[in-house]
Write a protein that holds these residues in place. Structure first.
Motif, short mmCIF file in Angstrom:
data_model
loop_
_atom_site.label_atom_id
_atom_site.label_comp_id
_atom_site.label_asym_id
_atom_site.label_seq_id
_atom_site.Cartn_x
_atom_site.Cartn_y
_atom_site.Cartn_z
N GLY A 1 0.82 -1.21 0.00
CA GLY A 1 0.00 0.00 0.00
C GLY A 1 0.85 1.25 0.00
O GLY A 1 0.53 2.24 -0.68
N CYS B 1 -5.37 5.20 -6.15
CA CYS B 1 -4.37 5.54 -7.17
C CYS B 1 -4.97 5.46 -8.57
O CYS B 1 -4.75 6.34 -9.40
CB CYS B 1 -3.19 4.60 -7.03
SG CYS B 1 -1.80 4.94 -8.14
N ALA B 2 -5.77 4.43 -8.84
CA ALA B 2 -6.37 4.25 -10.16
C ALA B 2 -7.38 5.36 -10.46
O ALA B 2 -7.44 5.87 -11.59
CB ALA B 2 -7.06 2.88 -10.23
N ALA C 1 -3.60 -2.27 0.92
CA ALA C 1 -2.97 -2.18 -0.39
C ALA C 1 -4.02 -2.03 -1.49
O ALA C 1 -3.85 -1.25 -2.43
CB ALA C 1 -2.10 -3.41 -0.64
N VAL C 2 -5.11 -2.78 -1.37
CA VAL C 2 -6.19 -2.67 -2.35
C VAL C 2 -6.80 -1.27 -2.31
O VAL C 2 -7.07 -0.66 -3.35
CB VAL C 2 -7.27 -3.74 -2.09
CG1 VAL C 2 -8.44 -3.56 -3.05
CG2 VAL C 2 -6.67 -5.14 -2.23
N PHE D 1 2.12 1.97 -3.53
CA PHE D 1 1.10 2.61 -4.36
C PHE D 1 0.93 4.08 -3.98
O PHE D 1 0.83 4.96 -4.86
CB PHE D 1 -0.24 1.88 -4.19
CG PHE D 1 -0.28 0.52 -4.81
CD1 PHE D 1 0.28 0.30 -6.06
CD2 PHE D 1 -0.87 -0.54 -4.16
CE1 PHE D 1 0.25 -0.97 -6.65
CE2 PHE D 1 -0.91 -1.80 -4.74
CZ PHE D 1 -0.35 -2.02 -5.98
N GLN E 1 -5.36 1.53 -1.41
CA GLN E 1 -4.42 2.49 -2.03
C GLN E 1 -4.39 2.33 -3.54
O GLN E 1 -4.29 3.32 -4.28
CB GLN E 1 -3.01 2.26 -1.46
CG GLN E 1 -2.88 2.54 0.03
CD GLN E 1 -2.82 4.02 0.35
OE1 GLN E 1 -3.02 4.88 -0.51
NE2 GLN E 1 -2.56 4.34 1.61
N LEU E 2 -4.49 1.09 -4.02
CA LEU E 2 -4.50 0.85 -5.45
C LEU E 2 -5.74 1.46 -6.10
O LEU E 2 -5.65 2.09 -7.16
CB LEU E 2 -4.44 -0.65 -5.72
CG LEU E 2 -4.55 -1.08 -7.20
CD1 LEU E 2 -3.40 -0.47 -8.01
CD2 LEU E 2 -4.55 -2.60 -7.32
#
Length: 476
Positions: A246, A387-388, A380-381, A249, A383-384
């Protein structure tokens, strides 16, 4: 009631609040954010006035390169220390040594590889070319910077965050003073030297403070807990793996955002992004400072973590939200110091970023809840996804909105995540307070006695499991 009685009552209230480790650590970490931001601003303002543009540019690049390598090679050990050090008991010293050893070794390897590349790939005279002597200093500085940052996390995990304020305050003063000294000498790379040298000097006294005073006291206080001990290597690796992913990202988004703005809008737009992004990052750090204290206390007393979370949420609403609103309303005035072109082009962007602080509080509380449950891969998901949304939406909307597209996409990302996480956070906050054992508290309210509502900060904070770890009085 007389004025004197009102003042005395307010003083007692403040002393009572500061006697609670949760609030004391939270306020200390918030103050540390303000201190760091203030000294950082003064440092770069002075550097810009006494050094050439080329020297400032190279110094800024090297400082940021050092910090980036440190972040990527520390494996996010700092968050693991905040989570697990509060209950490590007799394993506290070995956990700190493991964090120091791995982070320093990784920093040496990473910085040495980057310096070798800079020495061989760039010709002498290029801003990124480094001599062997500077390369060696850079490697030492990066390892020291990693340890310096870890010390902040260690002090936080030991419930001694006031030392973090002192450490960074002294660092800010010494760093600024050394910058003045090197400005009137012929020291090469004076900007980077003045930034990194105080770090190495301060490592020694604060390492001695931690190893000889704070760690032994913490070990004695937590050794007899039922859950005392460091996590096994598998648990630690899983926790750090998700948290580190995370962080990657998040770091990638922050670092690539100015580049994306240049690619999709213009160089000028990247300049307009800078002040707004700087203020937003500072405000985000305030929220994270408060929740770091929450992770420490929630780790020590999991049964009442949601009670602490409610108290922390109230303080975020009373401190962070009003500050964000004031900054949003005063955005044109704040940006006036940068120039009229910034007022014209950055005002809406800054206001949108401040608006995103409102849903971000929900996201931050969810992140804290996940860390306390040792569930870091969902972080982490999260943050991803953010970010996307941000990096994917800017190219789509930049032709219509210009640099304001950054603000709209950031706000949209925080809002979407807040809507998704809100039910989980509400369920967590609304859990009933576990009852105290007979004779261990005053009359219970609808949710039972509040473990934070105590006149004596040395009493247990609630529940049978809490009797072995009382809130110590402040001795520092």
């Amino acid at each position: 009631m007389s004025v004197g009685e009102m003042v005395a009552g307010r003083v007692r209230s403040v002393r009572r609040e500061m006697g609670n480790p949760l609030y004391r650590n939270a306020y200390a970490l918030m103050l540390n954010t303000v201190v760091n931001s203030g000294f950082g601003l003064l440092y770069w303002v002075f550097a810009a006035r006494v050094f050439s543009t080329e020297d400032v540019g190279r110094g800024n690049a090297m400082v940021n390169l050092m910090m980036l390598i440190s972040v990527l090679t520390s494996l996010n050990f700092g968050q693991a220390l905040i989570r697990f050090l509060p209950t490590a008991g007799r394993d506290s010293r070995s956990l700190v040594r493991l964090a120091y050893g791995v982070s320093a070794a990784m920093a040496v390897v990473g910085s040495a590889a980057v310096m070798t590349y800079c020495h061989l790939a760039y010709a002498p005279g290029d801003p990124l070319h480094v001599s062997p002597g500077f390369a060696a200093w850079f490697v030492v500085s990066t390892a020291a910077w990693s340890l310096f940052n870890l010390q902040d996390q260690v002090l936080t995990g030991l419930r001694s965050a006031m030392w973090v304020v002192l450490e960074n305050g002294v660092y800010g003063v010494v760093k600024l003073g050394l910058l003045v000294v090197v400005a009137f000498t012929s020291v090469s790379d004076g900007v980077f030297t003045s930034w990194s040298a105080p770090v190495i000097a301060l490592l020694v006294p604060f390492t001695l403070l931690i190893s000889r005073r704070l760690l032994p006291r913490h070990t004695a206080e937590t050794a007899d807990r039922d859950d005392a001990g460091a996590p096994d290597r598998a648990t630690l690796a899983r926790y750090m793996g998700g948290d580190y992913l995370g962080q990657v990202f998040n770091q990638a988004m922050s670092s690539f955002l100015p580049v994306l703005v240049v690619m999709t809008i213009s160089q000028a737009a990247s300049a307009y992004l800078l002040p707004a992004q700087t203020v937003f990052l500072a405000m985000s750090m305030l929220s994270m400072a408060i929740t770091s204290a929450l992770v420490v206390e929630g780790s020590r007393n999991p049964a009442h973590a949601h009670v602490f979370a409610r108290a922390v949420l109230r303080r975020i609403c009373l401190l962070v939200w009003p500050a964000s609103l004031v900054i949003a309303l005063a955005a044109p005035l704040l940006l006036w110091f940068y120039g009229p072109q910034y007022v014209e082009n950055s005002t809406t962007l800054l206001q949108l970023l401040m608006a995103s602080m409102f849903p971000r509080v929900i996201v931050t509380m969810w992140m804290t809840k996940s860390r306390l449950a040792n569930r870091t891969f969902p972080l982490a998901v999260q943050q991803l996804v953010h970010c996307a949304i941000v990096l994917g939406g800017i190219p789509l909307f930049a032709p219509m909105l210009g640099v304001d597209a950054v603000g709209w996409m950031w706000f949209a990302g925080e809002l979407v995540l807040a809507i998704v996480f809100l039910p989980s956070v509400v369920r967590w906050l609304r859990r009933p307070v576990p009852p105290h054992p007979p004779g261990d508290g005053g009359p219970a309210g609808p949710d039972g006695p509040d473990p934070l509502d105590r006149d004596d900060d040395t009493r247990p904070i609630g529940g049978p499991e809490a009797r072995t770890h009382e809130f110590p009085r402040v001795r520092d």
